[in-house]
Design a protein around this motif. Sequence first.
Motif, PDB file in Angstrom:
ATOM      1  N   ARG A 122      46.748  30.816  -2.746  1.00  0.00           N
ATOM      2  CA  ARG A 122      47.468  31.587  -3.766  1.00  0.00           C
ATOM      3  C   ARG A 122      46.772  31.543  -5.120  1.00  0.00           C
ATOM      4  N   LEU A 278      51.403  24.494 -11.000  1.00  0.00           N
ATOM      5  CA  LEU A 278      52.208  25.627 -11.463  1.00  0.00           C
ATOM      6  C   LEU A 278      52.687  26.468 -10.277  1.00  0.00           C
ATOM      7  N   ALA A 282      56.878  26.934  -8.781  1.00  0.00           N
ATOM      8  CA  ALA A 282      57.599  28.183  -8.523  1.00  0.00           C
ATOM      9  C   ALA A 282      57.732  28.478  -7.037  1.00  0.00           C
ATOM     10  N   SER A 283      57.211  27.592  -6.182  1.00  0.00           N
ATOM     11  CA  SER A 283      57.317  27.907  -4.760  1.00  0.00           C
ATOM     12  C   SER A 283      57.915  26.785  -3.917  1.00  0.00           C
ATOM     13  N   ASP A 284      58.047  25.574  -4.449  1.00  0.00           N
ATOM     14  CA  ASP A 284      58.841  24.576  -3.720  1.00  0.00           C
ATOM     15  C   ASP A 284      59.380  23.427  -4.570  1.00  0.00           C
TER      16      ASP A 284
ATOM     17  N   MET B  25      50.450  32.673 -14.001  1.00  0.00           N
ATOM     18  CA  MET B  25      51.308  31.489 -13.851  1.00  0.00           C
ATOM     19  C   MET B  25      51.424  30.743 -15.174  1.00  0.00           C
ATOM     20  N   GLN B 114      63.883  27.132  -3.533  1.00  0.00           N
ATOM     21  CA  GLN B 114      62.705  27.677  -4.205  1.00  0.00           C
ATOM     22  C   GLN B 114      61.685  28.120  -3.161  1.00  0.00           C
ATOM     23  N   ARG B 115      61.586  27.336  -2.091  1.00  0.00           N
ATOM     24  CA  ARG B 115      60.692  27.688  -0.982  1.00  0.00           C
ATOM     25  C   ARG B 115      61.171  28.975  -0.306  1.00  0.00           C
ATOM     26  N   ASP B 118      60.249  31.902  -2.487  1.00  0.00           N
ATOM     27  CA  ASP B 118      58.817  32.184  -2.399  1.00  0.00           C
ATOM     28  C   ASP B 118      58.490  32.902  -1.094  1.00  0.00           C
ATOM     29  N   ARG B 122      57.131  36.649  -0.827  1.00  0.00           N
ATOM     30  CA  ARG B 122      55.863  36.947  -0.145  1.00  0.00           C
ATOM     31  C   ARG B 122      56.006  38.069   0.883  1.00  0.00           C
ATOM     32  N   GLY B 140      63.536  29.824 -12.187  1.00  0.00           N
ATOM     33  CA  GLY B 140      62.740  29.568 -10.983  1.00  0.00           C
ATOM     34  C   GLY B 140      62.505  30.850 -10.188  1.00  0.00           C
ATOM     35  N   ALA B 143      60.044  32.935 -12.305  1.00  0.00           N
ATOM     36  CA  ALA B 143      58.669  32.444 -12.143  1.00  0.00           C
ATOM     37  C   ALA B 143      58.108  32.848 -10.786  1.00  0.00           C
ATOM     38  N   CYS B 144      58.927  32.749  -9.761  1.00  0.00           N
ATOM     39  CA  CYS B 144      58.475  33.100  -8.411  1.00  0.00           C
ATOM     40  C   CYS B 144      58.042  34.566  -8.367  1.00  0.00           C
ATOM     41  N   ASN B 147      54.917  35.266 -10.542  1.00  0.00           N
ATOM     42  CA  ASN B 147      53.682  34.837  -9.875  1.00  0.00           C
ATOM     43  C   ASN B 147      53.231  35.823  -8.799  1.00  0.00           C
ATOM     44  N   LEU B 148      54.148  36.660  -8.325  1.00  0.00           N
ATOM     45  CA  LEU B 148      53.786  37.735  -7.386  1.00  0.00           C
ATOM     46  C   LEU B 148      53.502  39.032  -8.145  1.00  0.00           C
TER      47      LEU B 148
END
Lengths: 413, 413
Positions: A122, A278, A282-284, B25, B114-115, B118, B122, B140, B143-144, B147-148
């Motif tokens: 990523r 970072l 934001a992903s876990d 990020m 959060q996972r 994400d 995705r 959160g 941010a997720c 980031n995409l």
Amino acid sequence: MSAPPFLNWEEGEVEELFSRDARVMAPSAIRALSKVTADPAIISLAGGHPSADSFPAEEIKRILAELSRDLDVGLLQYGATAGHEGLRREILGILLERGIKAGGEELILCSGSQRGLDLLGRVLLDPGDIALMEVPSYPGAIACFRNLRVEMMGVPQDGEGLVVERLEEVLGSLRSQGRRVKLLYTIPNFQNPSGATLSPQRRAAVAELARREGFLILEDDPYGELYFEDGEREKLRPIASISGSPVVYISTFSKILAPGLRTAFVWGPPTVISKVELAAQASDLCSSMLDQRIIYEYCRTGGLRRALPRIRTLYREHGEALLGALEESMPKGVEWNRPRGGFFLWMRLPAGLEAEEMLQAAVARKVAYVPGRPFCVDGSGANALRLSFSKEPPERLRQGAHALAETVREQMR
Amino acid sequence: MSAPPFLNWEEGEVEELFSRDARVMAPSAIRALSKVTADPAIISLAGGHPSADSFPAEEIKRILAELSRDLDVGLLQYGATAGHEGLRREILGILLERGIKAGGEELILCSGSQRGLDLLGRVLLDPGDIALMEVPSYPGAIACFRNLRVEMMGVPQDGEGLVVERLEEVLGSLRSQGRRVKLLYTIPNFQNPSGATLSPQRRAAVAELARREGFLILEDDPYGELYFEDGEREKLRPIASISGSPVVYISTFSKILAPGLRTAFVWGPPTVISKVELAAQASDLCSSMLDQRIIYEYCRTGGLRRALPRIRTLYREHGEALLGALEESMPKGVEWNRPRGGFFLWMRLPAGLEAEEMLQAAVARKVAYVPGRPFCVDGSGANALRLSFSKEPPERLRQGAHALAETVREQMR
């Protein structure tokens, strides 16, 4: 506006719902085999599962008993994204033993190597970027990069791992097209699936090439501790230990402790590690606190250090059982390598035989393997297959080898 | 080719190393505050940590003791990507109690909400896709999606949650530009950070809009079980329980059990869930087996069911302590809502005061909060802040409210 694609199940409209990444996602060939290998009558030379005999069940029970008496409620709370403080210190010690002098800002923990690969992918890779992959290579890394729509190009291996001259050829050819390689993904120690180990000379050459040509080395090292003979140890020093090399290094507790305790670690330059942190925020947010705490206690009290010689002996016995049985039973024309550690070997069938076609006949004889194609980004591998000696005990490995030899013999007729 | 960017630390060249996602990020405003709130002298109304008093430490110790006597070594092995079989059954029961009749192919477990966000981001979102976010919303999730490189547009809330007429305006305006909304991210129950709860009428209206206009609802429900009064329960039924709604639903054990046991679950149509499973296969393989096993045992033996009334009472007492103290101490001109559950309330300062500027003065008085801006995708929130009543005990919540009131009063002068 048309009806929501969500509610229309015709193929085309459902696809429209998904991201471009999602449209290239495909099932794992190995996970697809898990239905076959779930049958205990089938001897699985397929998956890369560690042997249950390698798990330190008694030590883990002892740690669980201690936690059951004296549970730090901090373990139930959110933890640091970078990982459990005590375990981070233990891992810095492990890295040092492998020749990597690391500071805390160069380290992040994550929920398994696959998670580390995803986080690194990523932060480092855009769709269309070029990643060089050993042929054959680990399908989990191939899937991770494919899902990021990275362009993967193959570099062949021989008995000493990836062939540096061929790597130079690929780099030269891309350079002449004005294209740039972003990274090389390599498993130098007991490679998955080839079982090959990159020679120290080649490690130095690859590091030098990466410096000169300006690409990153993503070094994945799940198996480096699992050498059969102590004499191998010095040859297994990570590329990351070569000073000034542009390397990000991933390793894990999955193969030397237990994959269910989802914990791996990534070492790299602080700029890369802080980006990974970072991305992880934001992903876990953080990894399992209990898993990290158990591994910390296990390392701190010397459990890992004590267990490794036993685990190495275990897998050497597994490897010898499979290799010995293949030697005594396989017909001429079948070729395979003799790994000096790890979980896997790579086998080539005689001309005319295809590993995917042969699988059904093998399963009928109660043995499973993974056909070679999913390991090869260049479309090769049709006549090859991966054999794993990690999970099954020696007696079943021998039976499996004999059944496979019978299958090949039958197919050759 | 130039020297590897990896080895050159000048800003520009290092940036070149990273993906386009990585370049956007940024550190979490809440995590950045954690250095301040780590000081035990500081009363933290900042983070969204559950109260340690809510953790069922004794039950977990009991389960750890049982595991220490009789450990299934399967827990140490790789597990199913979709999650622990027994826990999956328990979660289907939990979903049913919330009005969601689900089959197994509609459910996947993951290592925390959060996972889940994400993974869903995705598989559903491409860079440039439009996601509608409540204003304010959970940083959160912001941010997720950031980031995409998703384009986020805000929809205002009032005391009953997101305002449907304003949602229609945003949709209409985008439609007239020929642009399509991919999804709406919403937290209908005790929203983070507003504390507002979407009324049942609005839930039905939002579901109907999504069906008609063809966008997905991503419903995040970490707090729905944490109502102060039993009479609220029926009003908290997820949008996902409305038949035929285009909803993907995420919930978690983090706020009702323990966030350290990283376990959440995603419910949605089988096509979406199977894509999420493919994404997870290539990005984490499976979640912590031990965490899942502990939660399974806790649910199976009725622990969660027995604990929830106690946890609801705990947070009601927390909420009442904070709300009561604010009422008795805050100067006129400060406004806040009265949540009926969850962890948070949202406060607006009088004209002229800015929450970011005021924070230092608050910390000097030993109280911390999160300034409002990071919650607002439309750039608003400068005069707002989030107060959390989850972590600190009632007495410290009262002290914190008084200290904050003193801070505001001082700033108003």
